[in-house]
Design a protein around this motif. Sequence first.
Motif, PDB file in Angstrom:
ATOM      1  N   ILE A  74       7.056 -14.115   2.692  1.00  0.00           N
ATOM      2  CA  ILE A  74       7.465 -12.745   3.048  1.00  0.00           C
ATOM      3  C   ILE A  74       8.821 -12.396   2.435  1.00  0.00           C
ATOM      4  O   ILE A  74       9.020 -11.311   1.883  1.00  0.00           O
ATOM      5  N   LEU A  75       9.738 -13.315   2.495  1.00  0.00           N
ATOM      6  CA  LEU A  75      11.079 -13.017   1.979  1.00  0.00           C
ATOM      7  C   LEU A  75      11.093 -12.882   0.455  1.00  0.00           C
ATOM      8  O   LEU A  75      11.932 -12.173  -0.105  1.00  0.00           O
ATOM      9  N   ALA A  76      10.120 -13.541  -0.172  1.00  0.00           N
ATOM     10  CA  ALA A  76      10.068 -13.451  -1.636  1.00  0.00           C
ATOM     11  C   ALA A  76       9.283 -12.212  -2.102  1.00  0.00           C
ATOM     12  O   ALA A  76       9.269 -11.877  -3.284  1.00  0.00           O
ATOM     13  N   PHE A  77       8.640 -11.575  -1.132  1.00  0.00           N
ATOM     14  CA  PHE A  77       7.756 -10.447  -1.478  1.00  0.00           C
ATOM     15  C   PHE A  77       8.565  -9.244  -2.004  1.00  0.00           C
ATOM     16  O   PHE A  77       9.479  -8.753  -1.348  1.00  0.00           O
ATOM     17  N   GLU A  78       8.234  -8.789  -3.223  1.00  0.00           N
ATOM     18  CA  GLU A  78       8.913  -7.620  -3.848  1.00  0.00           C
ATOM     19  C   GLU A  78       7.841  -6.678  -4.380  1.00  0.00           C
ATOM     20  O   GLU A  78       7.452  -6.793  -5.535  1.00  0.00           O
ATOM     21  N   PRO A  79       7.340  -5.754  -3.589  1.00  0.00           N
ATOM     22  CA  PRO A  79       6.241  -4.906  -4.077  1.00  0.00           C
ATOM     23  C   PRO A  79       6.720  -3.976  -5.193  1.00  0.00           C
ATOM     24  O   PRO A  79       7.861  -3.510  -5.159  1.00  0.00           O
ATOM     25  N   SER A  80       5.845  -3.733  -6.164  1.00  0.00           N
ATOM     26  CA  SER A  80       6.235  -2.782  -7.202  1.00  0.00           C
ATOM     27  C   SER A  80       5.503  -1.459  -7.043  1.00  0.00           C
ATOM     28  O   SER A  80       5.669  -0.548  -7.831  1.00  0.00           O
ATOM     29  N   SER A  81       4.647  -1.389  -6.032  1.00  0.00           N
ATOM     30  CA  SER A  81       3.990  -0.104  -5.793  1.00  0.00           C
ATOM     31  C   SER A  81       3.635   0.009  -4.319  1.00  0.00           C
ATOM     32  O   SER A  81       3.611  -0.999  -3.596  1.00  0.00           O
ATOM     33  N   ALA A  82       3.352   1.218  -3.900  1.00  0.00           N
ATOM     34  CA  ALA A  82       2.969   1.459  -2.515  1.00  0.00           C
ATOM     35  C   ALA A  82       1.670   0.726  -2.195  1.00  0.00           C
ATOM     36  O   ALA A  82       1.452   0.298  -1.056  1.00  0.00           O
ATOM     37  N   GLU A  83       0.805   0.559  -3.211  1.00  0.00           N
ATOM     38  CA  GLU A  83      -0.477  -0.143  -2.979  1.00  0.00           C
ATOM     39  C   GLU A  83      -0.240  -1.607  -2.630  1.00  0.00           C
ATOM     40  O   GLU A  83      -0.836  -2.149  -1.704  1.00  0.00           O
ATOM     41  N   GLU A  84       0.686  -2.226  -3.379  1.00  0.00           N
ATOM     42  CA  GLU A  84       0.979  -3.647  -3.093  1.00  0.00           C
ATOM     43  C   GLU A  84       1.533  -3.809  -1.688  1.00  0.00           C
ATOM     44  O   GLU A  84       1.239  -4.776  -0.982  1.00  0.00           O
ATOM     45  N   LEU A  85       2.346  -2.855  -1.296  1.00  0.00           N
ATOM     46  CA  LEU A  85       2.938  -2.925   0.043  1.00  0.00           C
ATOM     47  C   LEU A  85       1.850  -2.823   1.116  1.00  0.00           C
ATOM     48  O   LEU A  85       1.886  -3.494   2.144  1.00  0.00           O
ATOM     49  N   GLU A  86       0.870  -1.983   0.836  1.00  0.00           N
ATOM     50  CA  GLU A  86      -0.221  -1.794   1.796  1.00  0.00           C
ATOM     51  C   GLU A  86      -1.046  -3.080   1.935  1.00  0.00           C
ATOM     52  O   GLU A  86      -1.458  -3.452   3.032  1.00  0.00           O
TER      53      GLU A  86
END
Length: 344
Positions: free
Chosen positions: A12-24
């Motif tokens: 989770i801490l390494a998670f860096e989404p590059s789009s709203a889709e990835e975040l979803e």
Amino acid sequence: MQDQITQYTSEILAFEPSSAEELEIFRIKFLGTKGIIKDLFDAFKAVSPEEKRLLGKVLNEFKKTAEERYLQFKDAFESGSGADDAKLDLTLPGEGFENGSRHPLSLVRSEIIEIFKKLGFTVAEGPEIEDDWHNFSALNFPQEHPARDMQDTFFIKKDAENGDIALRTHTSSVQVRMMENGKPPFRSIMPGRVYRNEAISARAHCFFHQVEGLYIDENVSFADLKQTLFYFVQEMFGEGTKVRFRPSYFPFTEPSAEMDISCTICGGDGCAFCKHSGWVEILGCGMVDPNVLENCGIDSTKFTGYAFGMGIERITNLKYQIKDLRLFSENDVRFLKQFQSEII
Ligand code: DAH
């Protein structure tokens, strides 16, 4: 379970989404109703009470971390400062946008102005809401005279004592304003919108556009009028277009005439458009009636002049063969797009 949580936490801490889709996708994976956190809480129910004391805290911390991470990026994407923007490639070609086009009536209006400008005419305008004096009385329409019925008027205020207020029925009202407010010589054209109380059809509309012309000076004659209009027609419709003048009646000109041009469709041979006559009418004109000059404070023993008035729709109609007047005010982009021009 503790090890699993440690592993997920670093994910989770390494998670860096590059789009709203990835975040979803992240949200569904961890925080969704069938997500990892839900599973962990389900599994938590089965652990021994001693373990629960320790694990409960860890699990709640983990849930908080996941939620915070999610909200941090959600806010960034919603406010437009997310990684989507950071990845914008400014070297990519833009998304071209369509050019607009000018309305055919504006094109023809500009063309008329350009032609008369070459002859030294200036351009003037006047109000669309007019009083009785400027629209009728000063132009030699007597009170209660049937000539007033030539133009069905939209009255705004009927007031016999102070004069009615109406939407102007023609641009001839601007002539009056011009002569009242200046000194001759005058040489101007006056384009503008006019209104008549008529049922809307292919051939009539309750508003349309006119260009008025006025030339007042010493020794102006009907020959000057003919030559000016002849020049206009050659420029507007092409060399060789014929003109003819027919006697007519307008209260504000004497003598009055209507001018026809040889049909722009059949060249004068006769067709359905010109009702097989070879001619089409384009304007009214005449020598300004001395009464009008006097009404506007101009010495009619010293000055003479001519006036004319044409409908812009009519000219546009002949130039572009637009048969239905309603097209001009419907704003259908498919119609408007067909008119491109150099004149801006
Ligand atoms: N005002 C007239 C109309 O709307 C057109 C017109 C005729 C204007 C003759 C003139 C003119 O200046 O001399 O029907």
